[in-house]
Scaffold this motif. Structure first.
Motif, mmCIF file in Angstrom:
data_model
loop_
_atom_site.group_PDB
_atom_site.id
_atom_site.type_symbol
_atom_site.label_atom_id
_atom_site.label_comp_id
_atom_site.label_asym_id
_atom_site.label_seq_id
_atom_site.Cartn_x
_atom_site.Cartn_y
_atom_site.Cartn_z
ATOM 1 N N LYS A 22 0.829 -1.199 0.000
ATOM 2 C CA LYS A 22 0.000 0.000 0.000
ATOM 3 C C LYS A 22 0.865 1.250 0.000
ATOM 4 O O LYS A 22 0.660 2.158 -0.817
ATOM 5 C CB LYS A 22 -0.926 -0.004 1.212
ATOM 6 N N TRP A 23 1.836 1.327 0.893
ATOM 7 C CA TRP A 23 2.674 2.515 0.977
ATOM 8 C C TRP A 23 3.597 2.637 -0.221
ATOM 9 O O TRP A 23 3.930 3.751 -0.640
ATOM 10 C CB TRP A 23 3.442 2.539 2.299
ATOM 11 N N SER A 24 3.999 1.521 -0.803
ATOM 12 C CA SER A 24 4.806 1.566 -2.027
ATOM 13 C C SER A 24 3.993 2.158 -3.170
ATOM 14 O O SER A 24 4.497 2.971 -3.943
ATOM 15 C CB SER A 24 5.292 0.171 -2.412
ATOM 16 N N ALA A 25 2.739 1.755 -3.284
ATOM 17 C CA ALA A 25 1.880 2.274 -4.343
ATOM 18 C C ALA A 25 1.660 3.773 -4.170
ATOM 19 O O ALA A 25 1.728 4.537 -5.144
ATOM 20 C CB ALA A 25 0.545 1.533 -4.345
ATOM 21 N N VAL A 26 1.427 4.216 -2.950
ATOM 22 C CA VAL A 26 1.231 5.645 -2.685
ATOM 23 C C VAL A 26 2.501 6.416 -3.025
ATOM 24 O O VAL A 26 2.452 7.467 -3.683
ATOM 25 C CB VAL A 26 0.820 5.871 -1.210
ATOM 26 N N SER A 27 3.653 5.895 -2.623
ATOM 27 C CA SER A 27 4.923 6.566 -2.893
ATOM 28 C C SER A 27 5.197 6.651 -4.384
ATOM 29 O O SER A 27 5.611 7.707 -4.880
ATOM 30 C CB SER A 27 6.072 5.814 -2.204
ATOM 31 N N LEU A 28 4.971 5.564 -5.108
ATOM 32 C CA LEU A 28 5.196 5.570 -6.548
ATOM 33 C C LEU A 28 4.265 6.548 -7.252
ATOM 34 O O LEU A 28 4.676 7.232 -8.201
ATOM 35 C CB LEU A 28 5.029 4.167 -7.117
ATOM 36 N N PHE A 29 3.030 6.633 -6.803
ATOM 37 C CA PHE A 29 2.086 7.584 -7.378
ATOM 38 C C PHE A 29 2.576 9.019 -7.172
ATOM 39 O O PHE A 29 2.560 9.829 -8.102
ATOM 40 C CB PHE A 29 0.696 7.390 -6.763
#
Length: 40
Positions: A22-29
């Protein structure tokens, strides 16, 4: 399957990995938005 009735450890690992995703997806976005802003 979870052997030896150690389901608590498996649930903890699953929760940790899902939080990481979840946090990886937010960071990549956010990084992608920053790059798009810098390019434009």
């Amino acid at each position: 399957m979870a052997g030896n009735g150690n389901i608590e450890a498996h649930e903890a690992t699953y929760a940790t990995i899902m939080a990481l995703f979840k946090w990886s997806a937010v960071s990549l976005f956010l990084i992608a938005m920053l790059v798009m802003w810098l390019i434009s």
